[in-house]
Design a protein around this motif. Structure first.
Motif, PDB file in Angstrom:
ATOM      1  N   GLY A 117      48.353  58.619  37.960  1.00 49.39           N
ATOM      2  CA  GLY A 117      49.242  57.451  37.939  1.00 49.39           C
ATOM      3  C   GLY A 117      49.667  57.117  36.518  1.00 49.39           C
TER       4      GLY A 117
ATOM      5  N   GLY B  81      51.721  54.525  35.658  1.00 50.12           N
ATOM      6  CA  GLY B  81      52.271  53.166  35.578  1.00 50.12           C
ATOM      7  C   GLY B  81      51.589  52.391  34.460  1.00 50.12           C
ATOM      8  N   ILE B  82      51.784  51.081  34.478  1.00 47.58           N
ATOM      9  CA  ILE B  82      51.254  50.245  33.393  1.00 47.58           C
ATOM     10  C   ILE B  82      49.734  50.362  33.286  1.00 47.58           C
ATOM     11  CG2 ILE B  82      51.268  48.171  34.908  1.00 47.58           C
ATOM     12  CD1 ILE B  82      51.810  48.162  31.112  1.00 47.58           C
ATOM     13  N   SER B  83      49.030  50.510  34.421  1.00 47.09           N
ATOM     14  CA  SER B  83      47.557  50.553  34.373  1.00 47.09           C
ATOM     15  C   SER B  83      47.077  51.849  33.719  1.00 47.09           C
ATOM     16  CB  SER B  83      46.953  50.491  35.774  1.00 47.09           C
ATOM     17  OG  SER B  83      47.683  49.682  36.612  1.00 47.09           O
TER      18      SER B  83
ATOM     19  N   SER C 279      51.399  62.274  37.329  1.00 47.15           N
ATOM     20  CA  SER C 279      52.158  61.415  38.231  1.00 47.15           C
ATOM     21  C   SER C 279      53.241  62.224  38.912  1.00 47.15           C
ATOM     22  CB  SER C 279      52.779  60.264  37.449  1.00 47.15           C
ATOM     23  OG  SER C 279      53.120  59.249  38.356  1.00 47.15           O
TER      24      SER C 279
ATOM     25  N   THR D  14      59.289  46.877  36.735  1.00 40.48           N
ATOM     26  CA  THR D  14      59.908  45.556  36.899  1.00 40.48           C
ATOM     27  C   THR D  14      61.374  45.571  36.424  1.00 40.48           C
ATOM     28  OG1 THR D  14      59.053  44.918  34.772  1.00 40.48           O
ATOM     29  CG2 THR D  14      57.718  44.326  36.656  1.00 40.48           C
TER      30      THR D  14
ATOM     31  N   ALA E 141      44.868  55.316  39.271  1.00 41.08           N
ATOM     32  CA  ALA E 141      45.796  54.211  38.976  1.00 41.08           C
ATOM     33  C   ALA E 141      47.074  54.492  39.767  1.00 41.08           C
ATOM     34  CB  ALA E 141      46.074  54.144  37.474  1.00 41.08           C
TER      35      ALA E 141
ATOM     36  N   GLY F 119      48.769  52.858  42.143  1.00 46.34           N
ATOM     37  CA  GLY F 119      49.781  51.852  42.468  1.00 46.34           C
ATOM     38  C   GLY F 119      49.863  51.491  43.948  1.00 46.34           C
TER      39      GLY F 119
ATOM     40  N   ASN G 271      48.364  52.485  47.421  1.00 42.56           N
ATOM     41  CA  ASN G 271      48.838  53.839  47.703  1.00 42.56           C
ATOM     42  C   ASN G 271      47.660  54.811  47.622  1.00 42.56           C
ATOM     43  OD1 ASN G 271      50.441  56.071  47.934  1.00 42.56           O
ATOM     44  ND2 ASN G 271      51.353  55.927  45.902  1.00 42.56           N
TER      45      ASN G 271
ATOM     46  N   GLY H  89      44.464  48.630  38.536  1.00 40.21           N
ATOM     47  CA  GLY H  89      45.845  48.293  38.908  1.00 40.21           C
ATOM     48  C   GLY H  89      45.993  47.981  40.385  1.00 40.21           C
TER      49      GLY H  89
ATOM     50  N   VAL I 211      50.112  42.886  40.442  1.00 35.57           N
ATOM     51  CA  VAL I 211      51.007  42.385  39.400  1.00 35.57           C
ATOM     52  C   VAL I 211      50.794  43.138  38.090  1.00 35.57           C
ATOM     53  CG1 VAL I 211      51.329  40.049  40.347  1.00 35.57           C
ATOM     54  CG2 VAL I 211      49.437  40.484  38.834  1.00 35.57           C
TER      55      VAL I 211
ATOM     56  N   TYR J  68      50.515  42.239  34.888  1.00 34.90           N
ATOM     57  CA  TYR J  68      49.541  41.838  33.854  1.00 34.90           C
ATOM     58  C   TYR J  68      48.130  42.239  34.247  1.00 34.90           C
ATOM     59  CZ  TYR J  68      53.612  39.073  32.848  1.00 34.90           C
ATOM     60  OH  TYR J  68      54.895  38.700  32.590  1.00 34.90           O
TER      61      TYR J  68
ATOM     62  N   ALA K  71      58.184  35.347  36.896  1.00 41.73           N
ATOM     63  CA  ALA K  71      59.205  36.078  37.654  1.00 41.73           C
ATOM     64  C   ALA K  71      60.525  35.329  37.480  1.00 41.73           C
ATOM     65  CB  ALA K  71      58.819  36.137  39.123  1.00 41.73           C
TER      66      ALA K  71
HETATM   67  C1  LIG Z   1      60.944  45.901  42.161  1.00 43.84           C
HETATM   68  C2  LIG Z   1      59.641  45.387  41.626  1.00 43.84           C
HETATM   69  C3  LIG Z   1      59.607  44.264  40.829  1.00 43.84           C
HETATM   70  C4  LIG Z   1      58.411  43.786  40.336  1.00 43.84           C
HETATM   71  N1  LIG Z   1      58.411  42.668  39.546  1.00 43.84           N
HETATM   72  C5  LIG Z   1      57.252  42.198  39.044  1.00 43.84           C
HETATM   73  C6  LIG Z   1      57.219  41.048  38.198  1.00 43.84           C
HETATM   74  O1  LIG Z   1      58.264  40.437  37.929  1.00 43.84           O
HETATM   75  N2  LIG Z   1      56.017  40.625  37.686  1.00 43.84           N
HETATM   76  C7  LIG Z   1      54.850  41.298  37.972  1.00 43.84           C
HETATM   77  O2  LIG Z   1      53.787  40.895  37.492  1.00 43.84           O
HETATM   78  N3  LIG Z   1      54.844  42.391  38.768  1.00 43.84           N
HETATM   79  C8  LIG Z   1      56.006  42.856  39.315  1.00 43.84           C
HETATM   80  N4  LIG Z   1      55.999  43.955  40.126  1.00 43.84           N
HETATM   81  C9  LIG Z   1      54.708  44.623  40.405  1.00 43.84           C
HETATM   82  C10 LIG Z   1      54.320  45.563  39.267  1.00 43.84           C
HETATM   83  O3  LIG Z   1      55.428  46.348  38.928  1.00 43.84           O
HETATM   84  C11 LIG Z   1      53.128  46.410  39.695  1.00 43.84           C
HETATM   85  O4  LIG Z   1      52.038  45.536  39.907  1.00 43.84           O
HETATM   86  C12 LIG Z   1      52.734  47.447  38.651  1.00 43.84           C
HETATM   87  O5  LIG Z   1      53.821  48.207  38.233  1.00 43.84           O
HETATM   88  C13 LIG Z   1      51.651  48.367  39.209  1.00 43.84           C
HETATM   89  O6  LIG Z   1      51.261  49.250  38.215  1.00 43.84           O
HETATM   90  P1  LIG Z   1      50.201  50.403  38.477  1.00 43.84           P
HETATM   91  O7  LIG Z   1      50.019  51.085  37.168  1.00 43.84           O
HETATM   92  O8  LIG Z   1      48.989  49.866  39.144  1.00 43.84           O
HETATM   93  O9  LIG Z   1      50.885  51.376  39.536  1.00 43.84           O
HETATM   94  P2  LIG Z   1      52.332  52.075  39.597  1.00 43.84           P
HETATM   95  O10 LIG Z   1      53.266  51.525  38.608  1.00 43.84           O
HETATM   96  O11 LIG Z   1      52.729  52.069  41.017  1.00 43.84           O
HETATM   97  O12 LIG Z   1      52.029  53.573  39.152  1.00 43.84           O
HETATM   98  C14 LIG Z   1      51.315  54.444  39.992  1.00 43.84           C
HETATM   99  C15 LIG Z   1      51.883  55.843  39.868  1.00 43.84           C
HETATM  100  O13 LIG Z   1      50.987  56.774  40.466  1.00 43.84           O
HETATM  101  C16 LIG Z   1      51.749  57.755  41.163  1.00 43.84           C
HETATM  102  N5  LIG Z   1      50.901  58.377  42.185  1.00 43.84           N
HETATM  103  C17 LIG Z   1      50.335  57.780  43.262  1.00 43.84           C
HETATM  104  N6  LIG Z   1      49.637  58.688  43.970  1.00 43.84           N
HETATM  105  C18 LIG Z   1      49.784  59.868  43.342  1.00 43.84           C
HETATM  106  C19 LIG Z   1      49.296  61.170  43.594  1.00 43.84           C
HETATM  107  N7  LIG Z   1      48.535  61.461  44.649  1.00 43.84           N
HETATM  108  N8  LIG Z   1      49.651  62.157  42.748  1.00 43.84           N
HETATM  109  C20 LIG Z   1      50.425  61.902  41.675  1.00 43.84           C
HETATM  110  N9  LIG Z   1      50.896  60.686  41.377  1.00 43.84           N
HETATM  111  C21 LIG Z   1      50.579  59.678  42.201  1.00 43.84           C
HETATM  112  C22 LIG Z   1      52.879  56.951  41.754  1.00 43.84           C
HETATM  113  O14 LIG Z   1      53.950  57.794  42.127  1.00 43.84           O
HETATM  114  C23 LIG Z   1      53.221  56.034  40.590  1.00 43.84           C
HETATM  115  O15 LIG Z   1      54.128  56.634  39.727  1.00 43.84           O
HETATM  116  C24 LIG Z   1      57.191  44.456  40.632  1.00 43.84           C
HETATM  117  C25 LIG Z   1      57.216  45.595  41.434  1.00 43.84           C
HETATM  118  C26 LIG Z   1      58.423  46.061  41.927  1.00 43.84           C
HETATM  119  C27 LIG Z   1      58.424  47.287  42.794  1.00 43.84           C
END
Ligand SMILES: Cc1cc2nc3c(=O)[nH]c(=O)nc-3n(C[C@H](O)[C@H](O)[C@H](O)COP(=O)(O)OP(=O)(O)OC[C@H]3O[C@@H](n4cnc5c(N)ncnc54)[C@H](O)[C@@H]3O)c2cc1C
Length: 442
Positions: free
Chosen positions: A6, A8-10, A30, A40, A101, A103, A240, A272, A290, A292, A321
């Motif tokens: 993953g 993403g931010i985490s 990823s 976001t 991480a 998501g 996920n 995350g 979220v 943060y 938001a």
């Molecule tokens: C449109 C939108 C607007 C948002 N607005 C806000 C906001 O204003 N304020 C706020 O606090 N939060 C907001 N959020 C929520 C915030 O974006 C999420 O909480 C945050 O991005 C989650 O980060 P993460 O690192 O946990 O996971 P993610 O960003 O989901 O990253 C996880 C990654 O892992 C990859 N992955 C998963 N499984 C596999 C696998 N088996 N193999 C390879 N890769 C894999 C996924 O494809 C993804 O790229 C918003 C979300 C969306 C969708």
């Protein structure tokens, strides 16, 4: 070798912070994109405010310079006995420590027609690309689910002059999160957006399709038919973790973790959106989807991975938001249904779109939380008040120190305190902002 699934931010925050203290090889995997981007900001790409590349906080050279290896592939399975993961390109990679991480994914509830063409959620880069293709030249869309992502989707569609019908199951907007006054305030704001048709107390029953299996309309549970060419499914997200369910790592709705972000299997961690606390931190939810939260979990885990085992201790709840033009922030606890023993004070400006909703303890007067709309207030200042258990009177007296927008406070601050004095029979006098308070960062 540290493997992070993953980007993403985490995952990326964990990698960056581990690298500050350790030379251990790090690989981030990823399937969605090679480079980290700000989820976001996806809406601004559709609305033409920025290009996708601008959502990527780090340039391509950042990763080799920091010796963080990036792989774009899907992880199919995890074998925790042999400490290996298997990717969809058949590559098998060994790890010493594994960080999950992964998501969230958009919820689907088994609606008839949910997998048809021109029916989709909004979470990933692929969703953004699909939405671009699916909404070309269309006239009317239906969005299902009354939360933040749904409102973002509505705003996106309206910029393309698409009529939007928004189904909200409850009788008011975001009723699981916002108190009634705050929902009503936002619902009033929605009325300004003429292409937006809100349908409160309405649920999706079925999506109708044509003979190419493309959406042509929906019927609500109350039997209303709305013809449309696009259906947005934004009824929340869930962790996920399908591929993780096949492994020995314990899961529930999310990947189960303790306060140290450790899973049931040694050397495997989760952070995350995908993580679920067995025992949530006081006053927080077991899963917090979220930005943060993911960032802070990534920072905390980096301590543990680099030899300083650290407990996740996120402090007071904070989020922000935007609902169209209205900025929203929340600090501390403002619940949709206020528990007994708490008192609220709601200030709404008579003309401008500004609302502040304070909550405090009815007996001790301790300040518990605020929702603010239409103005921005400083995070650090509210955190300090919550930490030192300031009273509502202290908060109101010193409100200028939380001030971001001097224009707002020079004009209305005494109104807020004046209204409080009137309602609660107090005699609070607004303190002048001291010179050093201007220097407090956001
Ligand atoms: C449109 C939108 C607007 C948002 N607005 C806000 C906001 O204003 N304020 C706020 O606090 N939060 C907001 N959020 C929520 C915030 O974006 C999420 O909480 C945050 O991005 C989650 O980060 P993460 O690192 O946990 O996971 P993610 O960003 O989901 O990253 C996880 C990654 O892992 C990859 N992955 C998963 N499984 C596999 C696998 N088996 N193999 C390879 N890769 C894999 C996924 O494809 C993804 O790229 C918003 C979300 C969306 C969708």
């Amino acid at each position: 070798m540290i493997i992070i699934i993953g980007n993403g931010i985490s995952g990326v925050t964990a990698a960056r912070n581990i690298r500050k203290k350790s030379d251990e090889p790090i690989t981030i995997i990823s399937s969605e994109s090679k480079y980290f981007f700000s989820r976001t900001a996806l809406m601004y790409v559709y609305m033409g405010h920025m290009k996708f590349e601008h959502t990527q906080p780090y340039e391509a050279h950042f990763w080799p310079e920091n010796r963080i290896d990036l792989k774009q592939t899907f992880v199919q399975s995890i074998d925790t006995d042999t400490k290996t993961i298997l990717c969809s390109n058949n590559e098998s990679i060994s790890y010493d420590k594994l960080i999950l991480a992964t998501g969230s994914k958009s919820n689907k509830f088994g609606w008839k027609g949910q997998d048809a063409n021109r029916v989709q959620g909004l979470y990933s880069k692929q969703d953004l690309e699909d939405m671009e293709a699916n909404t070309k030249g269309i006239k009317r869309a239906v969005i299902v689910g009354g939360g933040l992502i749904g409102i973002e989707m509505a705003e996106m569609l309206l910029t393309r002059h698409i009529e939007v019908h928004f189904l909200v199951r409850e009788d008011r907007f975001w009723s699981g999160v916002l108190p009634e006054e705050d929902s009503n305030f936002i619902m009033e704001h929605f009325k300004k957006h003429h292409g937006l048709h809100m349908h409160y107390g309405e649920e999706l029953d079925e999506i109708h399709v044509d003979d190419t299996n493309s959406a042509i309309g929906i019927t609500t549970k109350k039997g209303e038919r709305i013809d449309c060419q696009f259906v947005g499914l934004t009824a929340g997200v869930s962790p996920n973790i399908n591929f993780i369910k096949e492994s020995k790592i314990e899961t529930n709705r999310g990947i189960l973790i303790n306060r140290f972000l450790e899973t049931s299997v040694k050397d495997v961690y989760a952070i995350g959106d995908c993580a679920e606390f067995i025992e949530p931190v006081h006053g927080r939810r077991p899963i917090e989807q979220v930005w943060y939260t993911g960032k802070f979990m990534g920072e905390t885990l980096a301590h543990t991975i680099t030899g300083n085992r650290a407990e996740y201790s996120p402090g007071y709840w904070f989020n922000s938001a935007k609902f169209f033009e209205i900025e929203y922030q929340t600090y501390g606890d403002v619940l949709s249904n206020m528990p007994e023993g708490r008192t609220k004070f709601v200030y709404q400006h008579p003309k401008e779109e500004i609302l502040l909703h304070f909550v405090f303890d009815s007996t001790t007067r301790r300040f518990i939380g605020i929702n603010n709309f239409g103005v921005r207030l400083r995070h650090l200042v509210f955190n300090a008040w919550l930490t030192k258990e300031a009273t509502i009177e202290e908060v109101l007296r010193d409100l200028k120190s939380a001030n971001f927008d001097p224009e707002f406070y020079t004009t209305y601050e005494s109104d807020i305190v004046g209204q409080f004095n009137k309602e609660f029979g107090t005699n609070i006098i607004v303190a002048k902002r001291k010179w050093w308070q201007k220097l407090i960062p956001a």
